[in-house]
Design a protein around this motif. Structure first.
Motif, PDB file in Angstrom:
ATOM      1  N   LEU A  70       0.845  -1.197   0.000  1.00  0.00           N
ATOM      2  CA  LEU A  70       0.000   0.000   0.000  1.00  0.00           C
ATOM      3  C   LEU A  70       0.877   1.242   0.000  1.00  0.00           C
ATOM      4  O   LEU A  70       1.525   1.550   0.999  1.00  0.00           O
ATOM      5  N   LYS A  71       0.892   1.970  -1.125  1.00  0.00           N
ATOM      6  CA  LYS A  71       1.761   3.141  -1.253  1.00  0.00           C
ATOM      7  C   LYS A  71       1.530   4.169  -0.155  1.00  0.00           C
ATOM      8  O   LYS A  71       2.462   4.687   0.432  1.00  0.00           O
ATOM      9  N   LYS A  72       0.297   4.506   0.104  1.00  0.00           N
ATOM     10  CA  LYS A  72      -0.046   5.526   1.101  1.00  0.00           C
ATOM     11  C   LYS A  72      -0.543   4.914   2.409  1.00  0.00           C
ATOM     12  O   LYS A  72      -1.020   5.618   3.281  1.00  0.00           O
ATOM     13  N   GLY A  73      -0.461   3.599   2.528  1.00  0.00           N
ATOM     14  CA  GLY A  73      -0.929   2.931   3.734  1.00  0.00           C
ATOM     15  C   GLY A  73      -2.410   2.635   3.689  1.00  0.00           C
ATOM     16  O   GLY A  73      -3.091   2.839   2.680  1.00  0.00           O
ATOM     17  N   GLY A  74      -2.913   2.153   4.802  1.00  0.00           N
ATOM     18  CA  GLY A  74      -4.324   1.812   4.905  1.00  0.00           C
ATOM     19  C   GLY A  74      -4.816   2.115   6.307  1.00  0.00           C
ATOM     20  O   GLY A  74      -4.100   2.675   7.131  1.00  0.00           O
ATOM     21  N   ALA A  75      -6.053   1.736   6.562  1.00  0.00           N
ATOM     22  CA  ALA A  75      -6.635   1.945   7.882  1.00  0.00           C
ATOM     23  C   ALA A  75      -7.603   0.822   8.190  1.00  0.00           C
ATOM     24  O   ALA A  75      -8.203   0.237   7.286  1.00  0.00           O
ATOM     25  N   SER A  92      -7.793   0.933   1.833  1.00  0.00           N
ATOM     26  CA  SER A  92      -6.576   1.535   1.325  1.00  0.00           C
ATOM     27  C   SER A  92      -6.743   3.048   1.263  1.00  0.00           C
ATOM     28  O   SER A  92      -7.818   3.547   0.937  1.00  0.00           O
ATOM     29  N   LYS A  93      -5.664   3.761   1.538  1.00  0.00           N
ATOM     30  CA  LYS A  93      -5.679   5.225   1.449  1.00  0.00           C
ATOM     31  C   LYS A  93      -5.609   5.701   0.002  1.00  0.00           C
ATOM     32  O   LYS A  93      -6.057   6.788  -0.302  1.00  0.00           O
ATOM     33  N   GLU A  94      -5.011   4.902  -0.871  1.00  0.00           N
ATOM     34  CA  GLU A  94      -4.881   5.347  -2.257  1.00  0.00           C
ATOM     35  C   GLU A  94      -4.855   4.217  -3.276  1.00  0.00           C
ATOM     36  O   GLU A  94      -5.627   4.217  -4.209  1.00  0.00           O
ATOM     37  N   SER A  95      -3.991   3.235  -3.097  1.00  0.00           N
ATOM     38  CA  SER A  95      -3.833   2.183  -4.101  1.00  0.00           C
ATOM     39  C   SER A  95      -4.861   1.065  -3.896  1.00  0.00           C
ATOM     40  O   SER A  95      -5.651   1.091  -2.964  1.00  0.00           O
ATOM     41  N   ALA A  96      -4.804   0.086  -4.787  1.00  0.00           N
ATOM     42  CA  ALA A  96      -5.722  -1.056  -4.689  1.00  0.00           C
ATOM     43  C   ALA A  96      -5.427  -1.852  -3.429  1.00  0.00           C
ATOM     44  O   ALA A  96      -4.291  -1.931  -2.970  1.00  0.00           O
TER      45      ALA A  96
END
Length: 107
Positions: A70-75, A92-96
């Protein structure tokens, strides 16, 4: 359905330090996954603890996390519904959303 390792890790990430969730740190977690689904950015699960757990319907608890996929991380986000089921989401914050963070039954 049984709790998947991904869901267990998410719950530990969110609640690992809370005494009321101490069973998450043991291998004796007794949960039933009522529903599990993919979303456009992750997954969600509706979880019912089978033991008599004192919980109150509450506002959500959320924590960010990093993962190499995850490029921008997740939650992870979790809240307790009026029927005392837990709604758990991972997104995901940005990517798949990566396959490595998807419960096996949804892959």
């Amino acid at each position: 359905m049984r709790l998947d390792q991904v869901e267990l890790n998410a719950l530990r990430h969110l609640f690992g330090n809370e005494p009321s969730m101490s069973a998450l740190n043991a291998d004796e977690v007794t949960c039933i996954v009522i529903e599990r689904a993919l979303t456009s950015v992750g997954f969600y699960s509706i979880i019912k603890f089978t033991d008599a757990r004192e919980v109150e319907p509450s506002t959500e608890v959320s924590k960010n996390f990093k993962h190499p996929c995850l490029k921008k991380g997740g939650a992870y986000v979790c809240w307790v519904n009026q029927d005392l089921t837990f709604c758990l989401e991972g997104f995901s914050k940005e990517s798949a959303w990566p396959r490595a963070l998807t419960p096996l039954a949804l892959q």
